[in-house]
Design a protein around this motif. Sequence first.
Motif, mmCIF file in Angstrom:
data_model
loop_
_atom_site.group_PDB
_atom_site.id
_atom_site.type_symbol
_atom_site.label_atom_id
_atom_site.label_comp_id
_atom_site.label_asym_id
_atom_site.label_seq_id
_atom_site.Cartn_x
_atom_site.Cartn_y
_atom_site.Cartn_z
ATOM 1 N N THR A 11 43.591 40.518 57.499
ATOM 2 C CA THR A 11 43.908 41.947 57.532
ATOM 3 C C THR A 11 44.971 42.309 56.507
ATOM 4 O O THR A 11 45.103 43.479 56.148
ATOM 5 N N SER A 12 45.716 41.327 56.026
ATOM 6 C CA SER A 12 46.719 41.574 54.998
ATOM 7 C C SER A 12 46.053 41.643 53.637
ATOM 8 O O SER A 12 45.080 40.924 53.382
ATOM 9 N N PRO A 16 50.233 41.779 47.519
ATOM 10 C CA PRO A 16 50.923 40.517 47.195
ATOM 11 C C PRO A 16 50.992 39.548 48.359
ATOM 12 O O PRO A 16 51.378 38.411 48.192
ATOM 13 N N ASN A 17 50.596 40.004 49.569
ATOM 14 C CA ASN A 17 50.888 39.258 50.790
ATOM 15 C C ASN A 17 50.341 37.834 50.781
ATOM 16 O O ASN A 17 51.108 36.856 50.855
ATOM 17 N N LEU A 18 49.006 37.693 50.725
ATOM 18 C CA LEU A 18 48.418 36.369 50.789
ATOM 19 C C LEU A 18 48.742 35.545 49.557
ATOM 20 O O LEU A 18 48.978 34.336 49.650
ATOM 21 N N PHE A 19 48.776 36.194 48.406
ATOM 22 C CA PHE A 19 49.062 35.477 47.166
ATOM 23 C C PHE A 19 50.443 34.827 47.217
ATOM 24 O O PHE A 19 50.604 33.648 46.887
ATOM 25 N N LYS A 21 52.242 34.053 49.844
ATOM 26 C CA LYS A 21 52.244 32.987 50.849
ATOM 27 C C LYS A 21 51.579 31.729 50.301
ATOM 28 O O LYS A 21 52.089 30.611 50.450
ATOM 29 N N ASN A 22 50.426 31.922 49.662
ATOM 30 C CA ASN A 22 49.677 30.779 49.145
ATOM 31 C C ASN A 22 50.447 30.019 48.071
ATOM 32 O O ASN A 22 50.508 28.788 48.072
ATOM 33 N N GLN A 23 51.013 30.757 47.141
ATOM 34 C CA GLN A 23 51.587 30.137 45.949
ATOM 35 C C GLN A 23 53.014 29.628 46.139
ATOM 36 O O GLN A 23 53.425 28.675 45.471
ATOM 37 N N PHE A 24 53.773 30.257 47.036
ATOM 38 C CA PHE A 24 55.190 29.922 47.147
ATOM 39 C C PHE A 24 55.611 29.333 48.490
ATOM 40 O O PHE A 24 56.667 28.723 48.592
ATOM 41 N N PHE A 25 54.801 29.500 49.517
ATOM 42 C CA PHE A 25 55.232 29.085 50.848
ATOM 43 C C PHE A 25 54.228 28.154 51.526
ATOM 44 O O PHE A 25 54.163 28.101 52.748
ATOM 45 N N THR A 26 53.452 27.436 50.746
ATOM 46 C CA THR A 26 52.498 26.481 51.287
ATOM 47 C C THR A 26 52.777 25.110 50.702
ATOM 48 O O THR A 26 52.851 24.957 49.484
ATOM 49 N N LYS A 27 52.919 24.123 51.563
ATOM 50 C CA LYS A 27 53.231 22.766 51.115
ATOM 51 C C LYS A 27 51.949 22.014 50.777
ATOM 52 O O LYS A 27 51.013 21.959 51.583
ATOM 53 N N PRO A 28 51.868 21.433 49.577
ATOM 54 C CA PRO A 28 50.662 20.676 49.199
ATOM 55 C C PRO A 28 50.434 19.469 50.098
ATOM 56 O O PRO A 28 51.382 18.884 50.649
#
Length: 344
Positions: A11-12, A16-19, A21-28
């Motif tokens: 729903t977001s 910029p929301n998902l982008f 989160k994906n690029q800066f706040f997700t651990k590989p």
Amino acid sequence: MTSSKELPPFTSPFFPNLFIKNQFFTKPRFPPQSTNLSDKVAIVTGSNTGLGLECARQLLSHKLSRLIIAVRSSAKGEAAASSLRKQFPKSSIEVWQLDMSSYDSVQAFAARLDKELSRLDVAILNAGMGRAAFGTSPDTGHEENVQVNYLSTMLLSILLLPILKKKSPVGFPGRLTIVTSMLSITAKFAVKSEVPLLPAFDRADLFDPLDNYPTSKLLGQLFIWKLTDMVSADDVVVNLVEPGFVKGTELQRDIGGATRIILNLFKSISARSVKVGASTYMDAAIVKGKESHGCVIMNWTIAPYAPFQYTAEGKEIMKRLWEETLNEFKFIDVNSILGSLKTV
């Protein structure tokens, strides 16, 4: 575990929301060091550079026995293979020609796999195109991005399914992982009301350089949703993987001028490395199990499809796209192939 088809849609907004989160706040997440691919055979398309090459390298680092680099340019493929052979001398690394803009080339590649391989465990369909200018494939007459990212990728997927089913060891289903992009969330899909649908993509007057690539990836998600209903995860596990925004690839190689400068700056700030990006391929094709069948994997986690697919309109377009695409592929007797894969 809940599948992508059962998850509620996002729903977001993607930007910029998902982008962010994906690029800066997700651990590989990388495969466990104990992962052992000895005796296994894998193919990676578009693997002479970028994500495909790094994925090949990561597969070989886990003792993959045999790798097929499937590329349009044999010379570029041999250059990549040469460097990999020096690094992994115990593995068999071969270069096979595959031009995703040509149906004939796709069919010839699949026929060669069926004839020459006694075993096939993993196929990762990474080859893609992101041209911003309208152009058509000389072999098919279809718009290039849609030809490569959608039509030829779906054709190859269909042709690979019986091969993977037949040539993977009993009790260990073959793996088919197809690279997608969650830019599909942003797709306007402006031609969706055109009847018939597929020919609309071949019209220069309807071409949108900003929307064509996201829409071409959305088409793949619409088709795979239905295709995976016809395949048992006990035979072949089929999933889609989203690698995120990655630098060091050649996807936007045709973009020039100020746009290229801005894009490269944006990549330097926010893009993942090819090592991290390729780890998503490894996760989808090697780590994830039957629970990922028919799913989209984003950020190393099962995620929803693009929201459009959950709507009444999306389901109607999905049905129409499916029928038109099967009709496009009638030259391979597609109904017989799919009939052999039925889960019941």
